[in-house]
Design an enzyme around this catalytic site. Sequence first.
Site, PDB file in Angstrom:
ATOM      1  CG  HIS A 146      29.401  19.398  25.993  1.00 24.52           C
ATOM      2  ND1 HIS A 146      29.723  18.197  25.065  1.00 24.52           N
ATOM      3  CD2 HIS A 146      30.576  19.119  26.968  1.00 24.52           C
ATOM      4  CE1 HIS A 146      30.403  17.468  25.707  1.00 24.52           C
ATOM      5  NE2 HIS A 146      31.201  18.812  26.738  1.00 24.52           N
ATOM      6  CD  GLU A 185      35.684  13.769  23.423  1.00 28.85           C
ATOM      7  OE1 GLU A 185      34.981  12.994  24.526  1.00 28.85           O
ATOM      8  OE2 GLU A 185      35.564  14.705  23.835  1.00 28.85           O
ATOM      9  CG  ASP A 222      34.529  19.702  25.917  1.00 30.89           C
ATOM     10  OD1 ASP A 222      34.032  18.851  26.816  1.00 30.89           O
ATOM     11  OD2 ASP A 222      34.769  19.178  25.404  1.00 30.89           O
TER      12      ASP A 222
HETATM   13  N1  HPA Z   1      35.407  14.060  27.385  1.00 29.12           N
HETATM   14  C1  HPA Z   1      35.315  13.229  28.230  1.00 29.12           C
HETATM   15  N2  HPA Z   1      34.824  13.366  29.701  1.00 29.12           N
HETATM   16  C2  HPA Z   1      35.642  14.731  29.414  1.00 29.12           C
HETATM   17  C3  HPA Z   1      35.782  15.842  28.026  1.00 29.12           C
HETATM   18  C4  HPA Z   1      35.569  16.131  27.400  1.00 29.12           C
HETATM   19  O1  HPA Z   1      35.345  16.562  26.299  1.00 29.12           O
HETATM   20  N3  HPA Z   1      35.939  17.529  29.774  1.00 29.12           N
HETATM   21  C5  HPA Z   1      35.916  16.977  31.211  1.00 29.12           C
HETATM   22  N4  HPA Z   1      35.647  15.594  30.705  1.00 29.12           N
HETATM   23 ZN    ZN Z   2      32.690  17.121  27.264  1.00 32.30          ZN
END
Ligand code: HPA
Ligand code: ZN
Length: 340
Positions: free
Chosen positions: A19, A202, A280
Amino acid sequence: MESSQLKEIIQGIPKAELHLHIEGSFEPELMFEMAKRNNITLDYDSIESLKKAYKFNNLQEFLDIYYTGAQVLIHEQDFFDLTWEYLTKVHSQNVVHVEIFFDPQTHTDRGIGFDVVINGIRKALEKAKQELGISFKLIMSYLRHLSEEKAFKTLEQSIPFKDWIDGVGLDSSEMGNPPSKFVNVFKASAEQGYKLVAHAGEEGPADYIWEALDLLKVVRIDHGNRCLDDEALVQRLLDENMALTLCPLSNVELKVIQKMEEHPVAKMLKKGILATIHSDDPAYFGGYMNENYYETAKALNLNKDQLKQLAINGFEASWLSSEEKVKHISRVDAYFDSLH
Ligand code: HPA
Ligand code: ZN
């Protein structure tokens, strides 16, 4: 465990990163260098003032800065340099396999060709495979704040490059943009042979995770933090051995959790969920793979068995073949045996 000992153990673990948004690995130093050579004026007069802006109260505040930074990327060489810098960095952290996201629409909406973006990324991935021994998969993400029609356009643009693309994902602003908005384009993507993943749970609720599973038919959930709100959902994840790609430093920086001690990964492991750890957007959230492992292990007091489980889960949840998984997992086993 002493922090120096913990860091040394983590450094030695062979790891898979599943990720990672390549645009989120754009370090300020490289961004300034690229802005200069592309004759672009950034809104910040120094690397330090840019870094000071990296304080976020939520996902949207981060995304606004992340999309602005990406505007510096113009030429194939820029996408190559961005990707190569990420790959050499994680190579130094003993990451041996990566499955990375790119956001085509962030670039095509600015008039940059899909081919420019993917050629640069692909060349760096190939070079890393040859020279650093890193294996890779590439995932194209649709931006969920844009329409499904625009995602369809991106799908169409990807077809000439489909041999280079392993899967599609769904990222950007989660609240108000549920997975259900993209049912048709995910179905069409599957018909092209792409594997499916989506960011869900999230900031958004557990319901979005259900939608990603039931409507989009994803094979992995990106983040998925909120699943613990829903016992039936936890059972579903267990029944399907569904992986969650968690990003602990991201969660703290975007205030998905208030502090690392609240991170759900230890609870998830205890329940037997296929939980994995990744970075991320490491240039924005203060750390790459090792820092994510370290901060999580320190805050949650993870022991060696839990670290080993996380590393094994990373390979288990990957899109490597079963033979490759066995090979990597046996290396993780051997590494932890060697520590005794
Ligand atoms: N969440 C959603 N979109 C994203 C993220 C994330 O953590 N990082 C880059 N685009
Ligand atoms: Zn992400």
